[in-house]
Motif scaffolding. Structure first.
Motif, PDB file in Angstrom:
ATOM      1  N   ALA A   1      -0.189   2.342   0.462  1.00 24.51           N
ATOM      2  CA  ALA A   1       1.257   2.112   0.484  1.00 24.51           C
ATOM      3  C   ALA A   1       1.920   2.907   1.602  1.00 24.51           C
ATOM      4  CB  ALA A   1       1.867   2.480  -0.871  1.00 24.51           C
TER       5      ALA A   1
ATOM      6  N   LYS B   1       0.612   1.599   5.219  1.00 26.98           N
ATOM      7  CA  LYS B   1       1.169   0.305   5.613  1.00 26.98           C
ATOM      8  C   LYS B   1       2.683   0.226   5.415  1.00 26.98           C
ATOM      9  CE  LYS B   1      -2.767  -1.231   6.832  1.00 26.98           C
ATOM     10  NZ  LYS B   1      -3.040  -1.489   8.274  1.00 26.98           N
TER      11      LYS B   1
ATOM     12  N   ARG C   1       0.321  -8.950   6.149  1.00 23.66           N
ATOM     13  CA  ARG C   1       1.497  -8.074   6.126  1.00 23.66           C
ATOM     14  C   ARG C   1       2.477  -8.414   4.995  1.00 23.66           C
ATOM     15  NH1 ARG C   1       3.048  -7.500  12.581  1.00 23.66           N
ATOM     16  NH2 ARG C   1       1.025  -6.641  13.247  1.00 23.66           N
TER      17      ARG C   1
ATOM     18  N   PHE D   1      -3.100  -5.094   0.655  1.00 23.28           N
ATOM     19  CA  PHE D   1      -2.152  -4.360   1.492  1.00 23.28           C
ATOM     20  C   PHE D   1      -2.207  -4.777   2.964  1.00 23.28           C
ATOM     21  CE2 PHE D   1      -1.934  -1.462  -2.107  1.00 23.28           C
ATOM     22  CZ  PHE D   1      -0.636  -0.979  -2.036  1.00 23.28           C
TER      23      PHE D   1
ATOM     24  N   VAL E   1       5.370  -8.155   2.157  1.00 19.27           N
ATOM     25  CA  VAL E   1       6.620  -7.399   2.081  1.00 19.27           C
ATOM     26  C   VAL E   1       6.557  -6.397   0.936  1.00 19.27           C
ATOM     27  CG1 VAL E   1       7.998  -9.227   3.122  1.00 19.27           C
ATOM     28  CG2 VAL E   1       7.717  -9.157   0.631  1.00 19.27           C
ATOM     29  N   ALA E   2       5.660  -6.647  -0.029  1.00 11.16           N
ATOM     30  CA  ALA E   2       5.494  -5.733  -1.165  1.00 11.16           C
ATOM     31  C   ALA E   2       4.176  -6.053  -1.856  1.00 11.16           C
ATOM     32  CB  ALA E   2       6.647  -5.864  -2.154  1.00 11.16           C
TER      33      ALA E   2
ATOM     34  N   VAL F   1       4.399  -0.156   2.665  1.00 14.34           N
ATOM     35  CA  VAL F   1       4.658  -1.295   1.788  1.00 14.34           C
ATOM     36  C   VAL F   1       5.073  -0.780   0.414  1.00 14.34           C
ATOM     37  CG1 VAL F   1       3.610  -3.278   0.622  1.00 14.34           C
ATOM     38  CG2 VAL F   1       3.006  -2.770   2.993  1.00 14.34           C
TER      39      VAL F   1
END
Length: 267
Positions: A79, A82, A50, A46, A52-53, A84
């Protein structure tokens, strides 16, 4: 310096792929998922670069409800912290505790032959009182508190012990149901009971609302985040001592237990 900035500017976005494979247990040995064991992997997935998913590649027949809950809670904390999105992709099976992990994602995707569900609680063991009696072996247990030695496999079962076990199972089952309802919400089918421990295969799970559709990790992620997306894999690492000095006896017993867990789903 300019070359470094150029490289950073041209870095392609990536999806962190986290593999969650094996039984779920607190013992943390080889091939086992535990909250402590997967924590470093989840944190890196996570936070590093960085993403995106985060995509969860899940293949687990389940196991400890507490460890399942702890891992699922950590996924949700990271999740939300962050910001995400998390996508779950079921391979052979994500049942029982494995489905608990999958339900921690924002959506769930399966293969047409994947097994999911088994939303229930099971406790199994063996009893040996007649075997001991046959060979003249006397079981000696001394306790302070009459319920200290419940479900002793070397003594005949007591009705009150079974009743107490079923009460515990009912409470754990209720927590499992609450988790699924909280995560899947209005997606769940309302015309049938999904919490009997029944398993669902592929499209059956889609119809029941337990999963979102039939798809695989790479094409789904490219459809969502573009063809140029990069996939960065993360796997659980065993401690160095376990890698250098394996416990043969523990590995053998764990192998039998794991084989039984997978066999429940015909795998």
């Amino acid at each position: 310096m300019l070359n470094r900035i150029s490289k950073l500017a041209g870095r392609r976005p990536h999806v962190a792929v986290v593999r969650l494979q094996g039984m779920i247990s607190a013992n943390g040995s080889r091939g086992v998922l535990s909250a402590a064991g997967v924590a470093p992997m989840l944190n890196q997935a996570f936070k590093r670069g960085r993403p995106v998913a985060v995509a969860l590649a899940i293949n687990s027949p389940g196991g400890s409800p507490v460890q399942s809950s702890l891992i699922g809670a950590q996924i949700r904390r990271l999740a939300e912290e962050k910001r995400v999105p998390v996508h779950a992709f079921v391979e052979d099976v994500a049942a029982s505790g494995g489905y608990w992990l999958a339900a921690s994602a924002d959506d769930i995707w399966v293969d047409s032959s994947s097994i999911t569900g088994s939303i229930g609680v099971i406790s199994a063991g063996f009893g040996f009182p007649e075997l001991l009696a046959r060979y003249g072996i006397e079981r000696r247990v001394h306790t302070a508190g009459e319920d200290k030695s419940i479900l002793d496999p070397f003594r005949p079962e007591r009705a009150e012990d079974i009743e107490r076990l079923k009460s515990i199972q009912a409470r754990v089952h209720s927590s499992f149901i609450d988790h699924v309802r909280a995560r899947r919400g209005h997606k769940l089918a309302t015309d049938r009971d999904l919490f009997t421990g029944e398993i669902f295969v592929g499209e059956e799970a889609v119809s029941a609302g337990l999963v979102d559709g039939i798809d695989h990790l790479v094409p789904r992620m490219k459809a969502l985040y573009g063809d140029k997306i990069v996939f960065r894999p993360f796997r659980q690492r065993r401690p160095l001592f376990q890698r250098l000095v394996p416990n043969v006896l523990e590995a053998g017993l764990q192998g039998v237990e794991e084989r039984v867990a997978w066999a429940r789903f015909g795998l």
